[in-house]
Structures are given as C-alpha cells and as structure tokens.
Enzyme design. Structure first.
Site, PDB file in Angstrom:
ATOM      1  N   ASP A  26       0.873  -1.164   0.000  1.00 42.43           N
ATOM      2  CA  ASP A  26       0.000   0.000   0.000  1.00 42.43           C
ATOM      3  C   ASP A  26       0.914   1.218   0.000  1.00 42.43           C
ATOM      4  O   ASP A  26       2.094   1.121   0.354  1.00 42.43           O
ATOM      5  CB  ASP A  26      -0.885  -0.030   1.249  1.00 42.43           C
ATOM      6  CG  ASP A  26      -1.732   1.214   1.397  1.00 42.43           C
ATOM      7  OD1 ASP A  26      -2.403   1.599   0.427  1.00 42.43           O
ATOM      8  OD2 ASP A  26      -1.701   1.810   2.493  1.00 42.43           O
ATOM      9  N   ASP A  28      -0.067   5.096   0.814  1.00 42.60           N
ATOM     10  CA  ASP A  28      -0.255   6.156   1.799  1.00 42.60           C
ATOM     11  C   ASP A  28      -0.158   5.631   3.219  1.00 42.60           C
ATOM     12  O   ASP A  28      -0.850   4.677   3.595  1.00 42.60           O
ATOM     13  CB  ASP A  28      -1.605   6.833   1.586  1.00 42.60           C
ATOM     14  CG  ASP A  28      -1.701   7.482   0.211  1.00 42.60           C
ATOM     15  OD1 ASP A  28      -0.652   7.680  -0.420  1.00 42.60           O
ATOM     16  OD2 ASP A  28      -2.833   7.772  -0.220  1.00 42.60           O
ATOM     17  N   ASP A 200      -1.351  -0.168   6.105  1.00 40.60           N
ATOM     18  CA  ASP A 200      -1.667   0.458   7.383  1.00 40.60           C
ATOM     19  C   ASP A 200      -3.142   0.373   7.723  1.00 40.60           C
ATOM     20  O   ASP A 200      -3.536   0.692   8.850  1.00 40.60           O
ATOM     21  CB  ASP A 200      -1.279   1.942   7.340  1.00 40.60           C
ATOM     22  CG  ASP A 200      -2.211   2.732   6.436  1.00 40.60           C
ATOM     23  OD1 ASP A 200      -3.028   3.510   6.953  1.00 40.60           O
ATOM     24  OD2 ASP A 200      -2.140   2.560   5.214  1.00 40.60           O
TER      25      ASP A 200
END
Length: 291
Positions: A26, A28, A200
């Site tokens: 991922d 961001d 996250d």
C-alpha cells in the site's frame, strides 16, 4: 483482458525460474508518511485548479487522515465531493503540475524503512508492486521514483475533450485490491503463498490475507486488532527521508521522465484518493502499469 503499460524493458528472467514472488505495498501511510494525493492540494491551488477554500478543506482532510484514517462511510462521502471537485479539469495541465512538484512534495515523505524493504525484496529477486487507492496519475510516478516494477491504482474517466468527467473506471479499494493482486499473480506467475504484503489500513485486510506473509505497518486500530487476532507481524515506520539523502548517487528522473511515467494519464486531483481514470486520447488502459 487487462493490459500492461510498459515504461522500461522488463528485467531478464531465467529460462527455468522457480515460482516467482512479489511484495505488494500500500502507498499512503505505508510507504510514504501522508496521503499521496491530498498533499498536492497546494500545488493545484497555485495552478488555479481549486479555490483557497477547497485547498483548506483538503488540508483538513489530510489532518483527519493522519490522525486516524477514514472508515468506509467517510471515504464514500469524500469520494463524492472530490468527484465533483475535479470534474472538468484539463488533463494536460494537471499532468504538468504533478510532474513539476512531485520531488518537492513526495520525496521528503518516503519512509526510510519502506525504502529499505523495497531494496531487500528486489535483492531477494521479488517484484515490488505498489497497490494504492490513490489516483494512478500520482501513483505511477511515485512507483517509478521508488523503483517499483508495477503499480495497481485507481483510475478516472477522461472525456474526449481531455478533461476529467468525474466518473470512475477502476476503483482500487478494499476487496478490489485483493482481486487485482490475485489477477496479477495469475498473469505473472506469482506464488501468493510466498508473497508479501504491507498496509496500514483495515480496508486492506483482503489484500493482506491473500498472501503468505502479511504485515501491518503503522496500523489503524481496526487493523491492529485484526493483526493481533491473526498473529500478523506489526511494523512501525517513523523515519521519512529524502531518497537523495539515503542514496547520494541516485539518479532522479527528469521532468520529461516523470511526465512519461504518467503515460498520458490525467494527474491526480487534490485528494483523489479514491478515484480511477481512463487513458486520454488513445483509449482505455489496463489496470496494471509496469513502471
């Protein structure tokens, strides 16, 4: 059939390779410390694409995103707002804005720990794939900056006039990320049981559970609970660093190279974290881009 966008010659492959593997990241708050597209709001304001009020609103959204992420309902509300915001933007103009400001904006936000992991996976012979809900027009140049082999990202529709229509062609979010990972594994021959994934957000649980080695990075509360329950490793990234500082000899792409990395796609909107795009002029592109 989904196509691939070639941005450089593919790496040499042995004629008798063992099952291939990949590391899926991922973007961001996993590889970079903020939202890759929300961060461009000031540049879009300076370029005349958004008002000062819209810039301040995206800055506030960035704050909320950093403070605790966004649940599905919040993301859907923002998706609707941002779709209306970017409708009618000229593709060529936003492409240039992204190309001109990419290094100043994104380079200082890259986590040293993530850059090290990317290097380690490449050294081990694994492909590195960025899988992001952010707009492809930002993710592809960042992928090139990081040395990623491919990106999977959200895409928007671009009209015949070369402007965003506000409609979504491909939305790389939640389960669709996992579907893209599995489709890419099938086309590239990745053994997912030996692959790695990092995120996250709890919205990426489907992607994390699709690989043999999932990692929760700076996890939100929901993902932390999930990681503890499933006995997934939890990592903390906290050292953003410029790639030039990390790798003094690194040759950074020039502005033309960054524009080429977008390969004719529209540039990201001021916070288009949840959007998708279509290739301008030449028609529809594949979901996967090789950088």
């Amino acid at each position: 059939m989904l196509g691939h966008v070639e941005m450089h010659p593919p790496a040499y492959r042995s004629p008798h390779p063992s099952p291939r593997t990949a590391a899926f990241f991922d973007l961001d708050k996993t590889v970079i410390a903020k939202s890759s597209t929300l961060t461009f709001s000031k540049s879009f304001y300076q370029g005349g694409l958004i008002t000062r009020r819209a810039m301040l609103r995206t800055a506030y959204t960035q704050f909320l995103f950093l403070a605790g992420g966004a649940d599905h309902e919040q993301m859907e509300r923002m998706r609707s707002y941002l779709s209306a915001l970017c409708r009618g933007w000229n593709v060529e103009q936003v492409r240039e804005i992204v190309a001109e400001t990419l290094h100043d904006i994104v380079d200082p936000m890259i986590y040293d720990e993530a850059a090290s992991l990317i290097e380690e996976h490449h050294t081990a012979g694994r492909d590195v794939v960025i899988v992001s809900t952010s707009a492809a027009e930002v993710v592809e140049p960042i992928g090139k900056l990081l040395g990623a082999d491919r990106v999977v990202a959200t895409r928007m529709v671009v009209g015949e006039d070369g402007c965003f229509t506000g409609e979504v062609e491909y939305y790389a979010y939640g389960p669709t990320k996992a579907e893209a990972v599995k489709e890419l594994a099938a086309s590239e021959g990745y053994d997912l049981s030996r692959c790695f994934a990092y995120s996250d957000s709890a919205t990426d649980v489907p992607m994390l559970e699709s690989v043999g080695h999932p990692y929760a990075v700076n996890p939100d509360r929901a993902l932390r609970r999930e990681a503890v329950l499933r006995d997934w490793s939890i990592l903390t990234f906290e050292r953003p660093v410029r790639l030039k500082q990390r790798l003094p000899g690194l040759s950074m792409p020039t502005r033309p190279a960054l524009v080429a990395a977008a390969v004719g796609a529209a540039a990201a909107t001021a916070g288009l974290v949840w959007y998708a795009s279509r290739t301008q002029r030449t028609g529809k592109r594949g979901v996967f881009a090789r950088v």
